[in-house]
Motif scaffolding. Structure first.
Motif, short mmCIF file in Angstrom:
data_model
loop_
_atom_site.label_atom_id
_atom_site.label_comp_id
_atom_site.label_asym_id
_atom_site.label_seq_id
_atom_site.Cartn_x
_atom_site.Cartn_y
_atom_site.Cartn_z
N LEU A 17 33.39 40.33 34.95
CA LEU A 17 33.80 41.72 34.81
C LEU A 17 33.57 42.50 36.11
CD1 LEU A 17 34.84 43.95 32.93
CD2 LEU A 17 32.48 44.39 32.30
N ILE A 18 32.43 42.30 36.73
CA ILE A 18 32.13 42.97 37.99
C ILE A 18 33.08 42.48 39.08
CG2 ILE A 18 30.41 43.19 39.84
CD1 ILE A 18 28.27 43.25 37.62
N ASP A 21 36.47 44.03 38.50
CA ASP A 21 36.45 45.46 38.82
C ASP A 21 36.47 45.68 40.33
OD1 ASP A 21 36.28 48.22 38.14
OD2 ASP A 21 34.16 48.17 38.70
N ALA A 25 39.77 47.49 42.04
CA ALA A 25 39.55 48.86 42.48
C ALA A 25 39.87 49.01 43.96
CB ALA A 25 38.10 49.26 42.23
#
Length: 54
Positions: A17-18, A21, A25
């Motif tokens: 997930l990190i 992201d 981003a």
């Protein structure tokens, strides 16, 4: 045994997930609105609990 598997799966999920992201981003710190913009004509945006309604 079950706790180790669950903890490992959770950590892998958090890492994925990190990673997703960070890759998705496009942060640009220079695109932030000015902190103090007295008389600049820039309209305030975002939410702030103590802000007066327009």
């Amino acid at each position: 045994m079950t706790r180790k598997v669950t903890a490992t799966a959770a950590m892998i999920l958090v890492a994925l997930l990190i990673g997703f992201d960070l890759s998705a981003a496009q942060p640009n710190p220079y695109a932030q609105p000015p902190l103090l913009a007295f008389g600049s004509g820039v309209a305030p945006s975002g939410g702030f609990c103590a802000a007066l309604p327009n």
